[in-house]
Design a protein around this motif. Structure first.
Motif, short mmCIF file in Angstrom:
data_model
loop_
_atom_site.label_atom_id
_atom_site.label_comp_id
_atom_site.label_asym_id
_atom_site.label_seq_id
_atom_site.Cartn_x
_atom_site.Cartn_y
_atom_site.Cartn_z
N HIS A 101 -0.48 7.25 5.70
CA HIS A 101 -0.68 5.89 5.11
C HIS A 101 -1.79 5.59 4.49
O HIS A 101 -2.87 6.28 5.03
CB HIS A 101 -0.21 5.14 6.45
CG HIS A 101 1.27 5.14 7.07
ND1 HIS A 101 2.30 4.35 6.86
CD2 HIS A 101 1.72 6.14 7.76
CE1 HIS A 101 3.45 4.94 7.35
NE2 HIS A 101 2.84 5.95 7.86
N ASP B 279 -6.90 8.07 -3.62
CA ASP B 279 -6.91 7.72 -5.22
C ASP B 279 -8.33 7.48 -5.75
O ASP B 279 -8.57 7.49 -6.67
CB ASP B 279 -5.92 6.63 -5.45
CG ASP B 279 -4.37 6.90 -5.13
OD1 ASP B 279 -4.08 8.05 -5.09
OD2 ASP B 279 -3.72 5.88 -4.78
N TYR C 235 -4.70 4.81 -0.56
CA TYR C 235 -5.43 4.31 -1.47
C TYR C 235 -6.91 5.02 -1.54
O TYR C 235 -7.41 5.16 -2.67
CB TYR C 235 -5.54 2.98 -1.69
CG TYR C 235 -6.43 2.09 -0.46
CD1 TYR C 235 -5.48 1.80 0.48
CD2 TYR C 235 -7.66 1.97 -0.27
CE1 TYR C 235 -6.19 1.10 1.63
CE2 TYR C 235 -8.36 1.61 0.75
CZ TYR C 235 -7.57 1.15 1.91
OH TYR C 235 -8.04 0.71 2.96
N ARG D 263 5.22 9.97 -3.08
CA ARG D 263 4.56 8.91 -2.88
C ARG D 263 5.50 7.74 -2.74
O ARG D 263 6.60 7.47 -3.49
CB ARG D 263 3.47 8.48 -4.13
CG ARG D 263 2.73 7.11 -3.87
CD ARG D 263 2.02 6.98 -5.08
NE ARG D 263 0.77 7.88 -5.24
CZ ARG D 263 -0.35 7.69 -5.21
NH1 ARG D 263 -0.58 6.36 -4.64
NH2 ARG D 263 -1.13 8.72 -5.17
N GLU D 264 5.24 7.05 -1.87
CA GLU D 264 6.19 5.77 -1.60
C GLU D 264 5.43 4.42 -1.52
O GLU D 264 4.37 4.57 -0.86
CB GLU D 264 7.25 6.00 -0.30
CG GLU D 264 8.09 7.13 -0.35
CD GLU D 264 9.31 7.36 0.86
OE1 GLU D 264 8.99 6.32 1.82
OE2 GLU D 264 10.10 8.04 0.67
N SER D 265 6.04 3.24 -2.04
CA SER D 265 5.15 2.44 -1.91
C SER D 265 5.78 1.37 -0.80
O SER D 265 6.85 1.46 -0.35
CB SER D 265 4.90 1.59 -3.19
OG SER D 265 6.59 1.34 -3.69
N GLY D 266 4.91 0.00 -0.58
CA GLY D 266 5.35 -0.66 0.26
C GLY D 266 5.09 -0.56 1.64
O GLY D 266 6.06 -0.86 2.72
N ASP D 267 3.87 -0.01 2.17
CA ASP D 267 3.71 0.24 3.45
C ASP D 267 3.61 -1.02 4.27
O ASP D 267 2.86 -2.06 3.62
CB ASP D 267 2.28 0.76 3.51
CG ASP D 267 1.90 2.25 4.37
OD1 ASP D 267 3.47 2.20 5.00
OD2 ASP D 267 1.17 2.75 4.56
N MET E 58 1.12 -1.15 -0.09
CA MET E 58 -0.03 -0.04 -0.03
C MET E 58 0.78 1.28 0.02
O MET E 58 1.83 1.36 0.74
CB MET E 58 -0.66 0.24 1.17
CG MET E 58 -2.41 -0.38 1.11
SD MET E 58 -3.32 -0.28 2.54
CE MET E 58 -3.14 -2.05 3.13
N ASP E 59 0.40 2.29 -0.63
CA ASP E 59 1.42 3.46 -0.91
C ASP E 59 1.06 4.34 0.45
O ASP E 59 0.09 4.37 1.29
CB ASP E 59 0.99 4.14 -2.15
CG ASP E 59 1.32 3.44 -3.53
OD1 ASP E 59 2.01 2.47 -3.31
OD2 ASP E 59 1.03 4.02 -4.65
N ARG E 60 2.05 5.21 0.60
CA ARG E 60 1.95 6.30 1.64
C ARG E 60 2.38 7.69 1.08
O ARG E 60 3.24 7.59 0.22
CB ARG E 60 2.49 5.98 2.80
CG ARG E 60 4.11 6.02 2.63
CD ARG E 60 4.83 5.49 3.91
NE ARG E 60 5.99 5.38 3.78
CZ ARG E 60 6.74 4.34 3.47
NH1 ARG E 60 6.16 3.11 3.46
NH2 ARG E 60 8.06 4.10 3.30
#
Ligand code: EPZ
Length: 427
Positions: A398, A404, A401, A423-427, A1-3
């Motif tokens: 966090h 979006d 989504y 945006r960073e991914s991999g929460d 999940m992105d943050r």
């Protein structure tokens, strides 16, 4: 999940164009179910919710393309199985609004009951009451709402669609779309007056529907036998525009939101003026004017109401703005009983907020400081991003989504205004 990771503290500056209105597009897509011909919709935002609705149309046998430049072509030929199952409806409440068009066109429909959500109990009794008044027989089977029109089809009626909080946008759309193909005249009273209703009615009129009064509390529909395809450009998203105007206001920057309709935001702009936020407006733009960092806004109370009152979809953003105002603001939510998920997250930034019944009591302070936050719903998430733009240090939002679902590439748009956000991914 992105943050989203935000380094706050910069006044924003620049121009941001308004995208097409998500909540208008969703119902324009359901309107495509009313005809076998192609409905072409322009200015469609590239959002998760829009793709969910496209998936529902495809599940019903429709051919839908999303072309570059925001053009959607939807052609729903024969519908063999007018069913919208739980796994699609649960993703987005607006999916329930296929019920009216489907029963009107096919004479029967089966749509999963949408249930409650984080905003509170969200019943569909008024949708059902309205369709029953048009002659549909409604039952619940295995968690689905099953609607069956009488042998000769739906029949026009006089129907009151008001709710405890005023009116229902979704029920107005659902019943309106059923009434356009019903026999005879329908008089829909106590209906929602939101700009998205007017946009839907205008599209339906282009498709051949006979509708008078959209935008007022009474809509009169003269049923027709069939509708045809059309081309329609969706209205600008007033909630997205209001969110970016708030981004300018909260950072004390100069943000020009273009391609919007300020007349759709009159109560929000009135509140902004009362709060002492300097801004200018033209026919299709609003620009916040810079303020000195010591120049705080004034605490200003708002109460959410159906349009043209203060929109519930800007309530959370207003709370964020008021966390830094001078004085105590009362922000009262009259549409959705539990739309306060953002309050507990704002506490993490140091905000002084509490809830008493339907009111958020916001005691403005001089500054917020960055923290890890969890997004819980669409507009609440936007409010957290806004607060992160002014908080000192780093804020990480966090489960982004949710954003979006309703904001197209929010981080790119805010970066274009000078925000330090990624945006960073991999929460
Ligand atoms: C629409 O939801 C919007 N969604 C919401 O935007 C928006 O917050 C809301 O209208 C109010 O403006 C879409 O357009 C897709 P309602 P909707 O029916 O139609 C009560 C966003 O963030 N009610 O107008 O589902 C209901 O409980 C979303 O973009 C009944 O009592 O809202 C509420 O108190 C969130 N019985 C009030 O009416 C019913 O049968 C208004 O709800 C239906 C509604």
């Amino acid at each position: 999940m992105d943050r989203l990771v935000i380094e706050g503290g910069r006044p924003l500056e620049g121009t941001v164009p308004t995208a097409g209105a998500k909540n208008a597009v969703l119902s324009l897509l359901t309107a495509a179910l009313l005809t076998e011909e192609e409905v072409r919709i322009e200015n469609v935002p590239d959002l998760v919710d829009v793709h969910t609705m496209i998936g529902i149309l495809e599940g019903l046998g429709g051919e839908v393309s999303f072309e570059p430049g925001g053009v959607v072509r939807a052609k729903v030929g024969a519908i063999h199985d007018p069913v919208a199952p739980w796994d699609l409806v649960r993703k987005m409440r607006a999916s329930f609004e296929v019920l009216g068009p489907l029963v009107a066109r096919c004479g029967r429909a089966r749509v999963s009951y949408p249930g409650g959500c984080v905003l509170g109990l969200r019943p569909v009794d008024v949708h059902i009451k309205g369709l029953e008044a048009l002659g549909a027989r409604i039952t619940t089977e295995g968690g689905d709402v099953v609607a069956e029109a009488p042998r000769g089809g739906l029949v026009g009626a006089e129907i009151y669609l008001g709710t405890a909080s005023g009116s229902s946008v979704g029920a107005t759309r659902n019943v309106l779309m059923a009434a356009v193909l019903a026999k005879g005249t329908s008089v829909l009273e106590g209906v929602a007056c939101e700009p998205e209703i007017v946009d839907l009615a205008q599209c339906l009129i282009k498709m051949g529907a006979k509708i008078l009064g959209a935008g007022s509390p009474t809509i009169v529909v003269e049923g027709v036998e069939r509708l045809e395809g059309t081309c329609h450009r969706v209205i600008p998203d007033r909630i997205e525009a209001g969110t970016y105007i708030t981004a300018g206001a909260i950072t004390g920057g100069r943000v020009r939101v273009t391609g919007c309709r300020p007349e759709h935001l009159s109560s929000f702009l009135e509140a902004l003026r009362a709060a002492g936020c300097p801004f200018e407006r033209g026919e299709d733009w609003v620009e916040t004017q810079p303020r000195g960092s010591a120049d705080r806004l004034q605490a200003t109370d708002v109460t959410t109401q159906p349009h043209p009152g203060f929109p519930t979809d800007l309530q959370a953003q207003w709370v964020s703005l008021m966390t830094l105002a001078d004085g105590i603001s009362l922000v009262t939510e009259r549409i959705f009983s539990e739309r306060y998920m953002h309050l507990s997250e704002l506490l993490r930034l140091g905000a002084h907020v509490r809830r008493q019944n339907q009111t958020a009591i916001v005691e403005g302070i001089e500054g917020l400081s960055g923290a890890h936050l969890t997004a819980n719903d669409l507009r609440g998430s936007a409010a957290l991003v806004l607060a992160g733009l002014v908080a000192t240090g780093t804020t990480e939002v966090h489960r982004v989504y949710h954003i979006d679902r309703g904001y197209e590439r929010i981080e790119e748009r805010l970066r274009a205004l000078g925000a330090n956000i990624r945006r960073e991914s991999g929460d």
